[in-house]
Enzyme design. Structure first.
Site, PDB file in Angstrom:
ATOM      1  N   SER A 221       0.860  -1.185   0.000  1.00  0.00           N
ATOM      2  CA  SER A 221       0.000   0.000   0.000  1.00  0.00           C
ATOM      3  C   SER A 221       0.890   1.226   0.000  1.00  0.00           C
ATOM      4  O   SER A 221       2.033   1.174   0.470  1.00  0.00           O
ATOM      5  CB  SER A 221      -0.898   0.014   1.244  1.00  0.00           C
ATOM      6  OG  SER A 221      -1.537   1.277   1.395  1.00  0.00           O
TER       7      SER A 221
ATOM      8  N   TYR B 263      -2.761  -0.251  10.735  1.00  0.00           N
ATOM      9  CA  TYR B 263      -2.685  -0.686   9.337  1.00  0.00           C
ATOM     10  C   TYR B 263      -1.371  -0.237   8.712  1.00  0.00           C
ATOM     11  O   TYR B 263      -0.690  -1.019   8.031  1.00  0.00           O
ATOM     12  CB  TYR B 263      -3.865  -0.116   8.545  1.00  0.00           C
ATOM     13  CG  TYR B 263      -3.816  -0.457   7.074  1.00  0.00           C
ATOM     14  CD1 TYR B 263      -3.920  -1.771   6.639  1.00  0.00           C
ATOM     15  CD2 TYR B 263      -3.661   0.543   6.109  1.00  0.00           C
ATOM     16  CE1 TYR B 263      -3.862  -2.097   5.294  1.00  0.00           C
ATOM     17  CE2 TYR B 263      -3.612   0.240   4.758  1.00  0.00           C
ATOM     18  CZ  TYR B 263      -3.719  -1.083   4.358  1.00  0.00           C
ATOM     19  OH  TYR B 263      -3.658  -1.388   3.014  1.00  0.00           O
TER      20      TYR B 263
END
Length: 235
Positions: A137, A150
């Site tokens: 990501s 996260y």
């Protein structure tokens, strides 16, 4: 370009979103796709289109990870590509996170990648070739509010893949990492097709095309890292 015809590719998190798009595109290019996810029903629906192998499994369980590799080798006799796409996310203030949620996110995003790579690497090294593609990501390269857990998981996944890249390069095995920005998927309980998502989010097919680009690069070309995000995304 590297021809994907008959190459054996494992894709985790394949039942929906990015993983499903990757599995469909690789099958379209002639690859033998091994689709992995926890939902057996969604996998069977996908497998009817990819005509490969569907393996319901939890990538965070060591016995499941080894089973995925063993079943692939039993069915096809080899493994060429491993796409570590399975991932989960949750966003909140640090003090509002429960330890169990930390474990869930790290189990899938980090431990899952570790276990699949650990099971696949001996085979890749023995054959002197192979390609691991990690779907990380863009938050592995930045920080933001509510992203403590996260973001930490994606930084960890990125560091692991980067180190593995250096370990495997002398053995002829490639490791590439893709860093998507916002993608219109079910991620974090979102529903695809939300208002204005076409203007602010990437599509799962965009990430699938990035994977294809990396995998089809000539053997002497190594794409270590590829960032892809919508032009409207703020950093």
């Amino acid at each position: 370009m590297n021809d994907l015809t008959d190459q054996v590719a494992i894709v985790t998190g394949a039942s929906r979103g990015i993983g499903r798009a990757i599995a469909l595109l690789l099958a379209l290019q002639g690859a033998k796709v091994v689709a992995v996810a926890r939902s057996a029903e969604e996998l069977e629906e996908l497998n009817a289109k990819t005509h490969g192998l569907a393996i319901p499994a939890d990538v965070s369980a060591e016995e499941d990870a080894q089973h995925i590799i063993n079943e692939t080798l039993s069915q096809y006799g080899r493994l060429d590509i491993l796409v570590c796409n399975a991932g989960v996310g949750s966003f909140n203030l640090l003090e509002n996170f429960e330890a169990a949620e930390w474990d869930r996110i790290f189990d899938i995003n980090v431990k899952g990648t570790f276990l699949l790579c650990k099971a696949a690497v001996p085979h890749f090294k023995a054959q002197g070739r192979g390609h691991i593609v990690g779907i990380a990501s863009d938050v592995a390269k930045r920080t933001f509010e509510h992203g403590t857990v996260y973001g930490a998981s994606k930084y960890a996944q990125d560091a692991m893949l980067g180190s593995l890249r250096k370990e495997l390069r002398p053995h002829g095995v490639k490791v590439s990492t893709i860093y998507p920005g916002l993608v219109d998927t079910y991620f974090n309980d979102s529903k695809p097709g939300a208002a204005d998502s076409e203007k602010t989010h990437l599509r799962p097919s965009d990430i699938a095309q990035a994977v294809r680009y990396i995998l089809e690069a000539p053997p002497h070309v190594v794409v270590d890292e590829l960032m892809i995000h919508p032009m409207t995304q703020e950093w």
